[in-house]
Design an enzyme around this catalytic site. Structure first.
Site, PDB file in Angstrom:
ATOM      1  N   ARG A   1      17.596  -9.774 -18.876  1.00 19.00           N
ATOM      2  CA  ARG A   1      17.499 -11.221 -18.742  1.00 19.00           C
ATOM      3  C   ARG A   1      18.348 -11.835 -19.851  1.00 19.00           C
ATOM      4  NH1 ARG A   1      12.027  -9.347 -18.384  1.00 19.00           N
ATOM      5  NH2 ARG A   1      11.098  -9.733 -16.334  1.00 19.00           N
TER       6      ARG A   1
ATOM      7  N   LYS B   1       9.279 -10.506 -20.980  1.00 19.20           N
ATOM      8  CA  LYS B   1       8.330 -11.595 -20.751  1.00 19.20           C
ATOM      9  C   LYS B   1       6.946 -11.204 -21.248  1.00 19.20           C
ATOM     10  CE  LYS B   1      10.346 -14.036 -16.816  1.00 19.20           C
ATOM     11  NZ  LYS B   1      10.112 -14.473 -15.422  1.00 19.20           N
TER      12      LYS B   1
ATOM     13  N   HIS C   1      21.671 -14.263 -14.660  1.00 15.66           N
ATOM     14  CA  HIS C   1      20.742 -13.516 -13.822  1.00 15.66           C
ATOM     15  C   HIS C   1      21.472 -12.774 -12.706  1.00 15.66           C
ATOM     16  CE1 HIS C   1      16.732 -12.552 -12.404  1.00 15.66           C
ATOM     17  NE2 HIS C   1      17.172 -12.765 -11.182  1.00 15.66           N
TER      18      HIS C   1
ATOM     19  N   ARG D   1      21.960  -9.278 -13.689  1.00 17.54           N
ATOM     20  CA  ARG D   1      20.718  -8.504 -13.583  1.00 17.54           C
ATOM     21  C   ARG D   1      20.464  -8.085 -12.135  1.00 17.54           C
ATOM     22  NH1 ARG D   1      15.513  -7.813 -16.046  1.00 17.54           N
ATOM     23  NH2 ARG D   1      13.745  -8.523 -14.770  1.00 17.54           N
TER      24      ARG D   1
ATOM     25  N   HIS E   1       9.453  -5.313 -14.348  1.00 15.96           N
ATOM     26  CA  HIS E   1       8.606  -6.024 -13.390  1.00 15.96           C
ATOM     27  C   HIS E   1       7.225  -5.379 -13.321  1.00 15.96           C
ATOM     28  CE1 HIS E   1      12.357  -7.492 -11.005  1.00 15.96           C
ATOM     29  NE2 HIS E   1      12.073  -8.274 -12.024  1.00 15.96           N
TER      30      HIS E   1
ATOM     31  N   TYR F   1      14.305  -9.072  -5.801  1.00 13.80           N
ATOM     32  CA  TYR F   1      15.565  -9.071  -6.537  1.00 13.80           C
ATOM     33  C   TYR F   1      16.588  -8.139  -5.902  1.00 13.80           C
ATOM     34  CZ  TYR F   1      13.824 -11.725 -10.515  1.00 13.80           C
ATOM     35  OH  TYR F   1      13.340 -12.715 -11.318  1.00 13.80           O
TER      36      TYR F   1
END
Length: 300
Positions: free
Chosen positions: A148, A172, A244, A247, A270, A279
């Protein structure tokens, strides 16, 4: 209970109990502030404990006129989370958003770049400038590891474990993961550290930060956006791209070359495999190749 106290307690809950990032917490806060703006503009003086589903419904109706269904769904989700928290803490007995129907939105897949387009972007970088070497290293690292943009700009020198072939990423919710990094990206990073970064007067606060600007401070996410945007214009790329996109391309290219979806999930950080499936764009030709190669009933 006043709104400012409720929002403050809620943000603290998101940070401590759920471990969400500051950026995510701010997004949740913005959704609630949209509701507050609506209440003030309509002279509605209801506390977070007293507000009812009818008022929420009016707010959602007004919001629907101004934003697309995806944004509307996100706002409703943010409010639902906020009132769930108030119910959980026994400030309320019910959630006023329970009867609000969230608009259905399709899965939106980001644009992906082909391997050739990735190569074109990198080849367009002017390496005669010190920023060019830095920019190439950034793009190589992000694409090589599926990072990210927030992970790239906060990457530290102490996160590099090249002998083991990994880098440590704080993703995250401050969740740590180790991602493999291939030798090509390692080579660019080591060259950048030795020949470029070593000549920068580094701000003490950023001594361990890998990627720096000319003033020796960390880069902003917007700076990475601009770097990619300028390169896209330079090669006349007819796609709307962002950090992004690198990614997403990382995941797509790995999958098409036979990588396991679970492995890609771990590298992307994830929690759910469903997120990874969103994605990773699978085109029909690839699916056909998978069946022809692996199905037990395929023709020999």
């Amino acid at each position: 209970m006043k709104w400012n106290h409720a929002i403050k307690d809620y943000k603290l809950y998101l940070k401590i109990e759920r471990g969400l990032s500051e950026n995510t917490i701010e997004n949740y806060g913005r959704d609630i502030k949209k509701l507050l703006t609506f209440l003030e503009s309509n002279d509605i003086s209801l506390s977070p404990i007293k507000i009812n589903d009818e008022t929420i419904q009016k707010f959602v109706y007004e919001t629907a006129k101004k934003v697309n269904p995806r944004s509307q769904a996100r706002i409703i989700s943010g409010l639902r989370s906020f009132f769930d928290y108030l119910v959980f803490e026994n400030y309320r007995e019910t959630n006023p958003t329970d009867l609000i129907e969230t608009p259905k939105v399709g899965r939106k897949l980001p644009d992906t770049l082909s391997e050739d387009e990735i190569n074109q972007l990198i080849s367009a970088i002017d390496l005669s400038k010190s920023q060019g070497e830095r920019n190439r290293t950034i793009i190589e690292t992000m694409y090589s590891c599926g990072l990210r943009v927030s992970e790239a700009v906060t990457l530290r020198i102490s996160d590099l474990f090249f002998e083991e072939g990994f880098i440590r990423i704080l993703g995250k919710g401050n969740k740590e993961r180790f991602v493999p990094i291939h030798q090509q990206a390692q080579k660019y990073i080591l060259f950048y550290i030795k020949d470029i970064r070593s000549h920068i007067d580094v701000d003490k606060k950023f001594e361990d930060t890998l990627f720096l600007n000319r003033r020796g401070k960390g880069l902003s996410r917007q700076m990475i956006f601009m770097i990619l945007k300028d390169l896209a214009v330079k090669i006349s790329l007819n796609k709307k791209i962002s950090p992004h996109t690198l990614r997403h391309s990382f995941a797509t290219h790995l999958l098409k070359r036979g990588a396991d979806l679970r492995a890609i999930q771990q590298m992307l950080g994830h929690e759910s495999i469903t997120t990874t499936e969103v994605y990773v764009h699978l085109d029909n030709s690839y699916l056909k190749e998978v069946v022809e190669k692996y199905h037990p009933r395929r023709s020999s």
